[in-house]
Scaffold this motif. Structure first.
Motif, PDB file in Angstrom:
ATOM      1  N   VAL A  84       0.532  -0.768  -0.056  1.00 34.44           N
ATOM      2  CA  VAL A  84      -0.200   0.542   0.014  1.00 34.44           C
ATOM      3  C   VAL A  84       0.660   1.257   0.101  1.00 34.44           C
ATOM      4  O   VAL A  84       0.755   2.390  -1.578  1.00 34.44           O
ATOM      5  N   PHE A  85       1.921   1.436   0.614  1.00 35.81           N
ATOM      6  CA  PHE A  85       2.913   3.016   0.978  1.00 35.81           C
ATOM      7  C   PHE A  85       3.434   2.805  -0.771  1.00 35.81           C
ATOM      8  O   PHE A  85       3.703   3.713  -1.057  1.00 35.81           O
ATOM      9  N   ALA A  86       4.227   1.475  -1.301  1.00 40.87           N
ATOM     10  CA  ALA A  86       4.812   1.706  -2.324  1.00 40.87           C
ATOM     11  C   ALA A  86       3.286   2.036  -3.596  1.00 40.87           C
ATOM     12  O   ALA A  86       4.345   2.665  -4.263  1.00 40.87           O
ATOM     13  N   VAL A  87       2.028   1.490  -3.324  1.00 40.18           N
ATOM     14  CA  VAL A  87       1.311   2.280  -4.334  1.00 40.18           C
ATOM     15  C   VAL A  87       1.366   3.393  -4.459  1.00 40.18           C
ATOM     16  O   VAL A  87       1.012   4.266  -5.290  1.00 40.18           O
ATOM     17  N   CYS A  88       0.838   4.117  -3.372  1.00 39.49           N
ATOM     18  CA  CYS A  88       0.421   5.381  -2.638  1.00 39.49           C
ATOM     19  C   CYS A  88       1.381   6.124  -3.263  1.00 39.49           C
ATOM     20  O   CYS A  88       1.624   7.436  -3.674  1.00 39.49           O
ATOM     21  N   ALA A  89       2.940   5.936  -3.389  1.00 46.69           N
ATOM     22  CA  ALA A  89       4.562   7.274  -3.439  1.00 46.69           C
ATOM     23  C   ALA A  89       3.963   7.333  -4.749  1.00 46.69           C
ATOM     24  O   ALA A  89       4.428   7.727  -5.008  1.00 46.69           O
ATOM     25  N   ALA A  90       4.399   5.730  -4.909  1.00 49.11           N
ATOM     26  CA  ALA A  90       4.145   6.135  -7.092  1.00 49.11           C
ATOM     27  C   ALA A  90       2.874   6.459  -7.753  1.00 49.11           C
ATOM     28  O   ALA A  90       3.064   7.209  -9.015  1.00 49.11           O
ATOM     29  N   MET A  91       1.520   6.243  -7.167  1.00 48.87           N
ATOM     30  CA  MET A  91       0.178   7.279  -7.823  1.00 48.87           C
ATOM     31  C   MET A  91       0.454   8.647  -7.618  1.00 48.87           C
ATOM     32  O   MET A  91       0.034   9.164  -8.715  1.00 48.87           O
ATOM     33  N   ALA A  92       1.276   8.704  -6.840  1.00 49.59           N
ATOM     34  CA  ALA A  92       1.447  10.137  -6.642  1.00 49.59           C
ATOM     35  C   ALA A  92       1.983  11.204  -7.877  1.00 49.59           C
ATOM     36  O   ALA A  92       1.691  12.858  -7.727  1.00 49.59           O
ATOM     37  N   ASN A  93       3.360   9.955  -8.317  1.00 52.78           N
ATOM     38  CA  ASN A  93       3.260  10.439  -9.381  1.00 52.78           C
ATOM     39  C   ASN A  93       2.921  11.289 -11.054  1.00 52.78           C
ATOM     40  O   ASN A  93       2.783  11.368 -12.207  1.00 52.78           O
ATOM     41  N   VAL A  94       1.206  10.208 -10.915  1.00 47.96           N
ATOM     42  CA  VAL A  94       0.098  10.545 -12.285  1.00 47.96           C
ATOM     43  C   VAL A  94      -0.363  11.917 -12.564  1.00 47.96           C
ATOM     44  O   VAL A  94      -0.306  12.636 -11.311  1.00 47.96           O
ATOM     45  N   HIS A  95      -0.045  12.277 -13.194  1.00 42.19           N
ATOM     46  CA  HIS A  95      -1.017  13.727 -13.561  1.00 42.19           C
ATOM     47  C   HIS A  95      -1.695  13.348 -15.191  1.00 42.19           C
ATOM     48  O   HIS A  95      -1.109  12.246 -16.176  1.00 42.19           O
ATOM     49  N   ALA A  96      -3.513  13.630 -14.763  1.00 43.42           N
ATOM     50  CA  ALA A  96      -4.151  13.197 -15.870  1.00 43.42           C
ATOM     51  C   ALA A  96      -5.134  14.127 -15.585  1.00 43.42           C
ATOM     52  O   ALA A  96      -5.226  15.077 -14.701  1.00 43.42           O
TER      53      ALA A  96
END
Length: 203
Positions: A84-96
């Motif tokens: 969960v921690f790793a996914v949340c950190a990765a999703m913070a980089n998404v831009h749309a």
């Protein structure tokens, strides 16, 4: 966080194949977009009408569980906090950018005994496809297992039944504006979802 788990998983997002039930699975994680509350209630009503017309199960999915899956993350015996921690950190980089979602037809997917009755569209949403791809790339960059399906078909499941509903066009499309995506924790067997992360689409 590197996990050395990188792999392409060409997911069958249409749920067209039967899946074996694993009693050890208690937590299911996936990324999704949610309809607006009024839209979710409209989806439930569509399910009710189709159920009456075709003599289907009345075990409708609650409006609170309505969603459109984007990318699966995994099924686990218990909630994996490190994932969960790793996914949340990765999703913070998404831009749309926000975009309109529209479903104009209902149909059953062939999925063994319990066939999902879903809402979908004749035309694939390019914005949803772009988001699906971007989420997969960010998970790959974080070293997480990720999924990408070139035949990704956005859909919203209304209920499950052994009977099949042939594809049919809705009288009026179901529409809403997608303004965020979420990390969903589905508590298997409990019929409820927890939202562990939300990311607005701000461009």
């Amino acid at each position: 966080m590197r996990r050395n788990q990188q792999s392409f998983a060409f997911a069958d997002t249409g749920n067209r194949r039967a899946r074996k039930f694993d009693p050890s699975v208690k937590s299911n994680l996936f990324l999704a977009v949610l309809p607006e509350p009024e839209t979710a209630l409209q989806a439930v009503e569509i399910g009710r009408h189709l159920s009456l017309e075709f003599g289907l199960s009345r075990n409708f999915r609650s409006h609170e569980l309505m969603h459109v899956s984007l990318n699966p993350i995994g099924a686990y015996p218990r909630l994996p906090e490190d994932v969960v921690f790793a996914v949340c950190a990765a999703m913070a980089n998404v831009h749309a950018m926000p975009f309109e979602m529209s479903f104009d037809r209902a149909m059953s997917f062939a999925n063994g005994y319990a066939r999902p009755l879903v809402l979908s569209s004749a035309l694939r949403s390019e914005e949803m496809m772009d988001l699906h791809v971007q989420l997969a790339k960010e998970m790959w960059s974080a070293g997480l297992i990720f999924s990408y399906n070139p035949r990704f078909l956005p859909h919203m499941t209304l209920l499950y039944d052994e009977k099949t509903v042939p594809e049919r066009e809705l009288a009026e499309p179901l529409r809403w504006t997608v303004r965020e995506f979420v990390l969903v924790h589905s508590l298997v067997g409990e019929g409820r979802h927890e939202y562990l992360g939300r990311w607005p689409l701000l461009g």
